[in-house]
Design a protein around this motif. Structure first.
Motif, mmCIF file in Angstrom:
data_model
loop_
_atom_site.group_PDB
_atom_site.id
_atom_site.type_symbol
_atom_site.label_atom_id
_atom_site.label_comp_id
_atom_site.label_asym_id
_atom_site.label_seq_id
_atom_site.Cartn_x
_atom_site.Cartn_y
_atom_site.Cartn_z
ATOM 1 N N ASP A 288 0.826 -1.205 0.000
ATOM 2 C CA ASP A 288 0.000 0.000 0.000
ATOM 3 C C ASP A 288 0.864 1.261 0.000
ATOM 4 O OD1 ASP A 288 -1.672 -2.085 0.493
ATOM 5 O OD2 ASP A 288 -2.674 -1.201 2.227
ATOM 6 N N ARG A 289 0.488 2.213 -0.839
ATOM 7 C CA ARG A 289 1.143 3.522 -0.942
ATOM 8 C C ARG A 289 2.471 3.498 -1.695
ATOM 9 N NH1 ARG A 289 -0.742 7.769 1.841
ATOM 10 N NH2 ARG A 289 -2.635 7.334 2.982
ATOM 11 N N ASP A 290 2.956 2.309 -2.066
ATOM 12 C CA ASP A 290 4.203 2.268 -2.836
ATOM 13 C C ASP A 290 3.945 2.696 -4.275
ATOM 14 O OD1 ASP A 290 6.094 1.553 -0.960
ATOM 15 O OD2 ASP A 290 5.786 -0.595 -1.216
ATOM 16 N N LEU A 291 4.951 3.318 -4.861
ATOM 17 C CA LEU A 291 4.864 3.722 -6.263
ATOM 18 C C LEU A 291 5.753 2.787 -7.077
ATOM 19 C CD1 LEU A 291 3.864 5.843 -8.368
ATOM 20 C CD2 LEU A 291 5.896 7.185 -7.823
ATOM 21 N N CYS A 292 5.154 2.146 -8.066
ATOM 22 C CA CYS A 292 5.891 1.214 -8.905
ATOM 23 C C CYS A 292 6.430 1.954 -10.131
ATOM 24 C CB CYS A 292 4.959 0.074 -9.328
ATOM 25 S SG CYS A 292 5.748 -1.091 -10.416
ATOM 26 N N LEU A 293 7.756 2.089 -10.181
ATOM 27 C CA LEU A 293 8.424 2.839 -11.261
ATOM 28 C C LEU A 293 8.645 1.993 -12.504
ATOM 29 C CD1 LEU A 293 11.602 4.664 -9.871
ATOM 30 C CD2 LEU A 293 9.429 5.690 -10.549
ATOM 31 N N PHE A 294 9.056 0.718 -12.278
ATOM 32 C CA PHE A 294 9.644 -0.038 -13.379
ATOM 33 C C PHE A 294 8.608 -0.570 -14.369
ATOM 34 C CE2 PHE A 294 13.213 -0.307 -10.255
ATOM 35 C CZ PHE A 294 14.035 0.554 -10.949
ATOM 36 N N SER A 295 7.332 -0.430 -14.026
ATOM 37 C CA SER A 295 6.290 -0.713 -15.019
ATOM 38 C C SER A 295 6.272 0.402 -16.068
ATOM 39 C CB SER A 295 4.933 -0.830 -14.330
ATOM 40 O OG SER A 295 4.757 0.259 -13.441
ATOM 41 N N ALA A 296 7.044 1.461 -15.837
ATOM 42 C CA ALA A 296 7.197 2.550 -16.805
ATOM 43 C C ALA A 296 8.680 2.699 -17.140
ATOM 44 C CB ALA A 296 6.638 3.853 -16.230
ATOM 45 N N SER A 297 9.353 1.555 -17.331
ATOM 46 C CA SER A 297 10.812 1.590 -17.503
ATOM 47 C C SER A 297 11.234 2.327 -18.774
ATOM 48 C CB SER A 297 11.395 0.174 -17.481
ATOM 49 O OG SER A 297 10.776 -0.622 -18.464
ATOM 50 N N CYS A 298 10.322 2.445 -19.744
ATOM 51 C CA CYS A 298 10.660 3.194 -20.961
ATOM 52 C C CYS A 298 10.855 4.687 -20.651
ATOM 53 C CB CYS A 298 9.576 3.021 -22.021
ATOM 54 S SG CYS A 298 7.966 3.634 -21.504
ATOM 55 N N MET A 299 10.445 5.090 -19.437
ATOM 56 C CA MET A 299 10.579 6.490 -19.018
ATOM 57 C C MET A 299 12.037 6.950 -19.012
ATOM 58 S SD MET A 299 8.900 8.020 -15.548
ATOM 59 C CE MET A 299 9.876 7.062 -14.378
ATOM 60 N N MET A 300 12.947 6.022 -18.669
ATOM 61 C CA MET A 300 14.370 6.385 -18.577
ATOM 62 C C MET A 300 15.186 5.470 -19.459
ATOM 63 S SD MET A 300 15.237 7.075 -14.641
ATOM 64 C CE MET A 300 13.868 7.482 -13.602
ATOM 65 N N PRO A 301 15.937 6.039 -20.395
ATOM 66 C CA PRO A 301 16.719 5.205 -21.309
ATOM 67 C C PRO A 301 17.752 4.343 -20.597
ATOM 68 C CG PRO A 301 17.174 7.559 -21.632
ATOM 69 C CD PRO A 301 16.011 7.463 -20.715
ATOM 70 N N SER A 302 18.212 4.768 -19.407
ATOM 71 C CA SER A 302 19.263 4.011 -18.720
ATOM 72 C C SER A 302 18.752 2.769 -17.999
ATOM 73 C CB SER A 302 19.979 4.906 -17.713
ATOM 74 O OG SER A 302 20.482 6.053 -18.354
ATOM 75 N N ILE A 303 17.453 2.598 -17.927
ATOM 76 C CA ILE A 303 16.933 1.361 -17.326
ATOM 77 C C ILE A 303 16.991 0.268 -18.378
ATOM 78 C CG2 ILE A 303 14.946 0.214 -16.257
ATOM 79 C CD1 ILE A 303 14.062 2.928 -15.197
ATOM 80 N N GLN A 304 18.001 -0.576 -18.242
ATOM 81 C CA GLN A 304 18.311 -1.551 -19.296
ATOM 82 C C GLN A 304 18.075 -2.966 -18.802
ATOM 83 O OE1 GLN A 304 19.197 -0.963 -22.393
ATOM 84 N NE2 GLN A 304 19.629 1.207 -22.393
ATOM 85 N N PHE A 305 17.008 -3.163 -18.049
ATOM 86 C CA PHE A 305 16.741 -4.540 -17.614
ATOM 87 C C PHE A 305 15.238 -4.766 -17.628
ATOM 88 C CE2 PHE A 305 15.394 -3.057 -13.448
ATOM 89 C CZ PHE A 305 16.165 -1.918 -13.252
ATOM 90 N N ASP A 306 14.906 -6.045 -17.729
ATOM 91 C CA ASP A 306 13.497 -6.417 -17.829
ATOM 92 C C ASP A 306 13.071 -7.117 -16.563
ATOM 93 O OD1 ASP A 306 13.376 -5.487 -20.384
ATOM 94 O OD2 ASP A 306 13.848 -7.423 -21.285
#
Lengths: 219, 219
Positions: free
Chosen positions: A73-91
């Motif tokens: 609860d209340r956590d924000l999930c970033l990596f479901s929007a990993s295309c947001m940052m080009p440096s996120i290079q993992f799946d």
């Protein structure tokens, strides 16, 4: 409860940014077992959890899983929007581990506000650092801790999350969390049972000596 | 070359922020082998590398190491200032792997500019995401790849960094990079030698069949 009460940097945003965010979000629900994000196959957006539980894991070519971290609860999930940052290079894969209600924030809206707002960018940084820390903890577990300690830690963590010592877990599920094989976990649990730390029935593991598991998991 | 030519977001900072940064930095040198940051024991500041090579690794209680990633010319080292963000909850060691020249940026100066500047905060985010990606790659290696493939990958990577196939590496050093024991590496290298992929002499490993190592490292 309102979105604004859940979104951590709400008061630091301008009125225009608040309006843009509020107009773009959609409330969603994911029943237990739903894959809400699947590696590079999608970029669904950010998820702000109202209630429920998400599990983030990686998957090998042969289908083996390792759990990286959980979101609550209340956590924000970033990596479901990993295309947001080009440096996120993992799946990674994100799965609803319980019925979960969340607000979906479109990637482009979040990204464009973050580019303007130092508070939101710094907050995003802190979230990234938290997830990074959880993954570093995992590396240390994998590298330095033997599997008996990892299984003990996993069972104690599950008991804390579920609020019960009677855990509905198959050996397969535990193996998937820890990135190993079912047979290995079965052998380990049988050892735990012989040591009177757990009691096993079909589909459940009951912790009967929490103190012994606590003792075991210590390095 | 000037600091401003190395610092990536320089043009996006205000004149006051540029001045504050320029007045606070100090040029430093670290001879090969220097430990420039040691886990939670210090918080030396951010390092912007002019030229050289830094290695970041974690250390177990028993002194075993695992290399996380390397930093090269123009890279900005964040985690030597890990006290900057409360969510960074892990300790790593940063060592000069070659003679390294860098600018030291005081933690409090960087932090206070980042809190005001969305461009710098977003840039910091991208750096964090890059390091995160390298660590995720490492987890995948550890979890899914057998040690022969990891040793092959390591030797090829070293050859690429050094620009030569004659590598000055002890078995101990390779073991430290990969988080395993010297004996295990010695056995593996002997196998590689029997397969005519490398030639071993005291203190060196020479790659004599790069194509075979390339083939081996593939999953």
């Amino acid at each position: 409860m309102e979105f604004s009460a859940y979104f951590p940097m709400w008061d630091k945003l301008t009125a225009a940014q608040q309006k843009r965010l509020a107009d773009s979000i959609t409330p969603q629900t994911a029943p237990k077992g739903t894959i809400v994000h699947n590696g590079s196959l999608d970029c669904v957006g950010l998820l702000l959890i109202q209630s429920g539980q998400l599990r983030s894991y990686i998957l090998s070519d042969e289908g083996r899983e390792v759990t990286l971290y959980r979101l609550f609860d209340r956590d924000l999930c970033l990596f479901s929007a990993s295309c947001m940052m080009p440096s996120i290079q993992f799946d990674l894969v994100i799965e609803a581990e319980k019925d979960t209600g969340y607000w979906l924030i479109p990637t482009d809206v979040y990204k464009s506000i973050m580019e303007q707002s130092a508070p939101l960018a710094n907050y995003t940084n802190e979230i990234m650092a938290s997830r990074f820390s959880e993954v570093m903890w995992l590396i240390e577990q994998i590298m330095w801790k033997s599997l008996d300690k990892r299984v003990a830690s996993f069972l104690l963590e599950e008991a804390a999350i579920e609020g019960t010592n009677l855990l509905k877990l198959t050996h397969e599920t535990i193996a998937n969390h820890l990135g190993t094989h079912r047979e290995v976990i079965s052998r380990m649990l049988k050892y735990f049972q012989n040591e009177r730390m757990v009691r096993l029935t079909r589909g459940t593991v009951e912790i009967i000596a929490e103190d012994k598991l606590q003792e075991l998991q210590k390095v």
